[in-house]
Design an enzyme around this catalytic site. Sequence first.
Site, PDB file in Angstrom:
ATOM      1  N   GLU A  60     -14.889  -6.957   3.908  1.00 47.90           N
ATOM      2  CA  GLU A  60     -13.681  -7.320   3.060  1.00 47.90           C
ATOM      3  C   GLU A  60     -14.464  -8.244   1.894  1.00 47.90           C
ATOM      4  OE1 GLU A  60     -10.650  -7.053   3.040  1.00 47.90           O
ATOM      5  OE2 GLU A  60     -10.427  -6.097   5.052  1.00 47.90           O
ATOM      6  N   TYR A 143      -7.058 -15.042   2.405  1.00 48.83           N
ATOM      7  CA  TYR A 143      -6.990 -13.597   2.682  1.00 48.83           C
ATOM      8  C   TYR A 143      -8.089 -12.923   3.744  1.00 48.83           C
ATOM      9  CZ  TYR A 143      -8.039  -8.565   2.187  1.00 48.83           C
ATOM     10  OH  TYR A 143      -8.660  -7.412   2.369  1.00 48.83           O
ATOM     11  N   ASP A 161      -3.817  -9.610  -0.412  1.00 49.48           N
ATOM     12  CA  ASP A 161      -4.611  -9.410  -1.476  1.00 49.48           C
ATOM     13  C   ASP A 161      -3.782  -8.889  -2.728  1.00 49.48           C
ATOM     14  OD1 ASP A 161      -4.062  -6.547  -1.129  1.00 49.48           O
ATOM     15  OD2 ASP A 161      -6.081  -6.020  -0.976  1.00 49.48           O
TER      16      ASP A 161
END
Length: 394
Positions: A60, A143, A161
Amino acid sequence: MESTRDEREGSGAQAGSRAHDFDAAELADIRAALLAWYRVHGRDLPWRGTRDPYMIWVSEVMLQQTRVATVLDYYRRWMERFPTLDELAAASLDDVLGMWSGLGYYRRARYLHEASVQVAQQMDGQLPKSAKELRKIKGIGEYTAGAIASIAFAQPVAAVDGNVERVLARLRAISGDVRSGAPRKLLRRLAAQLVDPDEPGDFNQALMELGARVCTPRQPGCEVCPVRGHCRAYRTGRQADYPNAGARPEQRPVDLRCAVVVRQGAAGAQFLVRKRPADGIWGNLWEFPTSEMPGALGEAGRAQAMQRVVREILGTPAQLREPARALGDFVHHFTHLLLNIHAELWLLADAGCDDHTPAAVPEQARWVDDSELEVLGMSAAMRKVLALYQAQKS
Ligand code: SF4
C-alpha cells in the site's frame, strides 16, 4: 433551465441531507456486482491473496502515487531483502533508501523504516488490527490504515484512495472538491456505508480496481462497468464532470545544475557523490554535486557557483582534464516544483587525483565506483543524470 434530479440531489446532500445515501437494495446490488466482477477481472498481484499485514502495508505504501507496473519489481526485490517487519526494522536507513531508489516520494521509505522500528520496539513486532490503532503508527494515514485493517484483519472499514474517490463521486454525482470540506466528508460517509461487512478486504480492493481499470479519469469504460445501473453520472452522461478535484497547486520553477565528477582510480572510473540533508526534497539520498542556480546568474556565474559546490566537497579546487561538458537538460516534476536540471560532466585530471578526497566525512561524501552507484539510494532525477552520462559514453 430546470435542474435534473441528480443535480437537486447533489446540492441537497452537500447541504447536509441524506439524498446521496445508498438504500439497502442498492448496497446489496452494488456489493454483489462489484465482488463478482472482481473475482473474474481482478489482477493477480503478488500482494493479493495474502493476509500478512506487513506485506499489505508495504504494497500500500509503494502504491501511493506510483503505478502498479512500476511497483511490481520494487515490491519483489523489497520482499527478498526485507521479508519481515523485524528485518526491515533491523536494516540501516541507507539500505532502505537504496532499495527504494528510483521509486520517488522518499519520505514513504523513511516513514516505513521508522514505523517498523516503532512497531518492533513498542508493539512486540505486531501491527494492530484496528484502523484507529494503526493510525498511531508513523506515516500510516486514514487510507493505509483502512486498507491494512480491512485486507489483513477483515475489519469493516473503508479505504478511500483517489480511485475510490472518483468512483464514488460519479456513482452519487457528488459535485465540489471531493478532497476537502463537505464533499470530502460526504464521500467518506458513503464509502463507510458501502463497504461489505462480510468481505471488506476484497470489497475495498474491488472498488480500487474498478477505479484503476474501468472508471478511469478519462474515457471510463461505462459499457463494461458492473455498477453502471446505479451510476448517476452515467445516467446523465456527465462522467467527465466528476470528481472535481479542486485547483492543482502551482509548480514553482527551479533551475538546478548537477555535475557528474569522475576520476580515474586504480580499478576504473569513480564518481563523486554526497548525501543530501535529512530535511527537504530527496532527504538522506545520495546525489552528484548539485546546486540551485538563481535565475539572475549568467553562464559564468553558474559555472563559478558549481565550482564552489565541488570545492566545498573536495576541500580543494577541482583540477579538470578538459572544460566541463554538457550531458543534457531535462525537467523533473514535483507537486509544487518544476525542476529544470542541467547535467554536465567533469573529468578530473589524472595528476593530483589523490588530492581529490572529499573533505567531508565519508558518510556524507565519497567516491564510488559503478557497482556502488547501482545500489546507492538516489532519486529518479539523479538516475536520469546517470543515464545521460552512460549514454554519452556508449
Ligand atoms: Fe464509472 Fe462509468 Fe461505472 Fe459510473 S458507470 S462508475 S462513470 S465506469
